[in-house]
Scaffold this motif. Structure first.
Motif, short mmCIF file in Angstrom:
data_model
loop_
_atom_site.label_atom_id
_atom_site.label_comp_id
_atom_site.label_asym_id
_atom_site.label_seq_id
_atom_site.Cartn_x
_atom_site.Cartn_y
_atom_site.Cartn_z
N GLN A 164 -11.62 -18.44 -6.51
CA GLN A 164 -11.38 -19.79 -7.00
C GLN A 164 -11.55 -20.84 -5.91
N ASN A 179 -14.19 -22.54 -12.74
CA ASN A 179 -13.81 -21.17 -12.42
C ASN A 179 -12.66 -20.66 -13.27
N VAL A 215 -12.36 -25.83 -9.88
CA VAL A 215 -11.27 -24.99 -10.40
C VAL A 215 -11.39 -24.88 -11.91
N TRP A 241 -8.19 -14.87 -7.06
CA TRP A 241 -7.69 -16.07 -6.41
C TRP A 241 -8.63 -16.59 -5.33
#
Length: 190
Positions: A157, A181, A178, A154
């Motif tokens: 990101q 990724n 995003v 997380w």
């Protein structure tokens, strides 16, 4: 040039960067109502994305779902152990599966390679082959794995920035980041 740019884009299940950020923060916020809303959004993503859903998102959602059920008081201790246990076993199996070669490598070695604590692998072994561990140990395992997912997936990101949003960047550039990724889902977070 324009065709090439379009070919580099990745289709994702979330509407944009704002929705991604909202879900990520909701999952990790600790408020069970907001966590449930984030879980509902992940379920919608899963229905749109199907088997392409990033494993990290799926595992995070399953572990958070256990915490929400735990805080609700609706399940008995034994049921919670089974719920946490399934999510933890699934996490360890999915993460280490990517590192397996033709010759089987011990899970403890694979876990060391990706910085998962060995005791989490031992917990998975007990859940799979031994007697059920205490609920407190399952809760601790869940917290450790969620922290590992936060740091390993997380936070990456957002460029290691879990809660703050960089308001200076253009929203299109943020969404592209995003989307790019999103490929970390299955391969790059080894």
């Amino acid at each position: 040039s324009r065709k090439r740019l379009k070919a580099l884009r990745t289709v994702v299940a979330w509407r944009g960067r704002a929705e991604w950020d909202q879900v990520m923060v909701g999952l990790y916020c600790g408020d069970s109502r907001l966590q449930q809303e984030a879980l509902d959004r992940v379920s919608a993503w899963k229905s749109r994305y199907g088997p392409k859903m990033p494993l990290a998102v799926d595992c995070t959602a399953e572990l958070i779902r256990c915490k929400v059920l735990d805080s609700s008081g609706r399940l008995k201790s034994h049921e919670l152990i089974l719920s946490y246990g399934l999510a933890l076993v699934r996490f360890v199996n999915l993460i280490t599966e990517r590192k397996q070669k033709v010759v089987s490598i011990p899970l403890r070695q694979l876990a060391r390679e990706v910085d998962i604590p060995i005791w989490v692998v031992d917990l998975r072994h007990e859940l799979t082959h031994g007697k059920l561990p205490p609920l407190a140990l399952c809760r601790k395992g869940c917290d450790v794995v969620l922290d590992w997912l936060r740091k390993t997936y997380w936070s990456r990101q957002l460029g290691n920035n879990l809660c703050e949003e960089n308001e200076d960047e253009d929203e299109d550039e943020e969404q592209e980041g995003v989307e790019e990724n999103a490929e970390l889902d299955n391969d790059a977070w080894d």
